[in-house]
Design an enzyme around this catalytic site. Structure first.
Site, PDB file in Angstrom:
ATOM      1  N   ASP A  86       0.867  -1.179   0.000  1.00 27.38           N
ATOM      2  CA  ASP A  86       0.000   0.000   0.000  1.00 27.38           C
ATOM      3  C   ASP A  86       0.907   1.233   0.000  1.00 27.38           C
ATOM      4  O   ASP A  86       1.512   1.575   1.022  1.00 27.38           O
ATOM      5  CB  ASP A  86      -0.902   0.012   1.247  1.00 27.38           C
TER       6      ASP A  86
ATOM      7  N   LYS B 296      -7.109   3.292  -2.559  1.00 26.49           N
ATOM      8  CA  LYS B 296      -7.409   3.252  -1.125  1.00 26.49           C
ATOM      9  C   LYS B 296      -7.583   4.672  -0.618  1.00 26.49           C
ATOM     10  O   LYS B 296      -6.842   5.568  -1.020  1.00 26.49           O
ATOM     11  CB  LYS B 296      -6.250   2.531  -0.426  1.00 26.49           C
TER      12      LYS B 296
ATOM     13  N   LYS C  74     -10.421   0.210  -1.511  1.00 24.26           N
ATOM     14  CA  LYS C  74     -10.194  -0.049  -0.086  1.00 24.26           C
ATOM     15  C   LYS C  74     -10.428   1.209   0.748  1.00 24.26           C
ATOM     16  O   LYS C  74      -9.627   2.134   0.699  1.00 24.26           O
ATOM     17  CB  LYS C  74      -8.761  -0.558   0.133  1.00 24.26           C
TER      18      LYS C  74
END
Length: 259
Positions: free
Chosen positions: A102, A167, A201
């Site tokens: 990430d 995300k 996400k």
């Protein structure tokens, strides 16, 4: 099964169970691995700092859940615009054995009008990840971007540069995931026609079974009930797990964490 129970079971299996605290230790990460194996199924992944990946891998294997994926973070949480450093951190995370990375998008550079550095940074990290069969999630930090046009632009740039997931947040700023920003980001996925290959996400601030239900409802509305599987949807959270387990009749809903 009630609607809340059904959505809670879905959400649990989509969780990236997270600890990203300055005081993390091997012991805390081992405990997180144990929590990821629940009476009603495993979380999709755990998300930890890179240095803890080896101990997590060992723990997950020993407890019989080697399929739980290990995610980590790079360029985190600051989202600086130094491509060389972000790439070096991403390569190091891969070397540690991460299944997923990430990376934080250089959102301040975008706010200052620079669209290119974000594209180049994500593209460089994607190339490193793709070569190692590692999934790349890009954190755009919606709570700092604030503006819908900027959230949309950061999402588009990340997807064009090869993000496997977009995300919302690091969980380290004042405003993290919101249903509003989630909708904007998922609409970009829909509008670009990339829902088969790009996931979403929400992270930070998704704390209750009811919260998770709301976020899943948006995904179901935009993409249909079958889209939000572990390849297309994750929740970045820690305290959420206790609430989901309580909704499913396990535990008291209390959690030690605020993420």
């Amino acid at each position: 099964m009630t609607d809340l129970k059904a959505s809670s079971l879905r959400a649990l299996k989509l969780m990236d169970l997270t600890t990203l605290n300055d005081d993390d230790t091997d012991e805390k990460v081992i405990a997180l691995c144990h929590q990821a194996k629940t009476p009603v199924g495993n979380t999709a992944a755990i998300c930890i700092y890179p240095r803890f990946i080896p101990i997590a891998r060992k723990t997950l294997k020993e407890q019989g859940t080697p399929e739980i994926r290990i995610a980590t973070v790079t360029n985190f949480p600051h989202g600086n615009d130094d491509i060389e450093i972000a790439l070096a951190e991403t390569r190091a995370a891969i070397a540690y054995g991460a299944d997923e990375v990430d990376v934080v998008f250089p959102y301040r550079a975008l706010m200052a009008g620079d669209e290119q550095v974000g594209f180049d940074l994500v593209k460089a990290c994607k190339e490193a990840c793709a070569a190692a069969n590692v999934l790349l999630k890009v954190i755009i930090e919606t709570g700092e971007l604030k503006d819908e046009a900027l959230i949309r632009k950061a999402s588009e740039i990340s997807i064009k540069a090869g993000a496997d997931f977009i995300k919302t947040s690091t969980g380290k700023v004042a405003v993290n995931a919101t249903p509003e920003s989630a909708r904007i980001m998922m609409e970009v996925i829909r509008d670009m026609g990339v829902e088969k290959t790009v996931g979403f996400k929400p992270a930070g601030g998704v704390r209750t079974a009811e919260d998770a239900q709301k976020y899943l409802a948006i995904a179901d509305e935009l993409f249909g009930a079958d889209w939000a599987d572990a390849r297309h949807y994750r929740f970045g959270a820690s305290s959420l797990l206790a609430s989901l387990l309580k909704a499913l009749g396990h535990g008291d809903g209390k959690s030690a964490s605020s993420y």
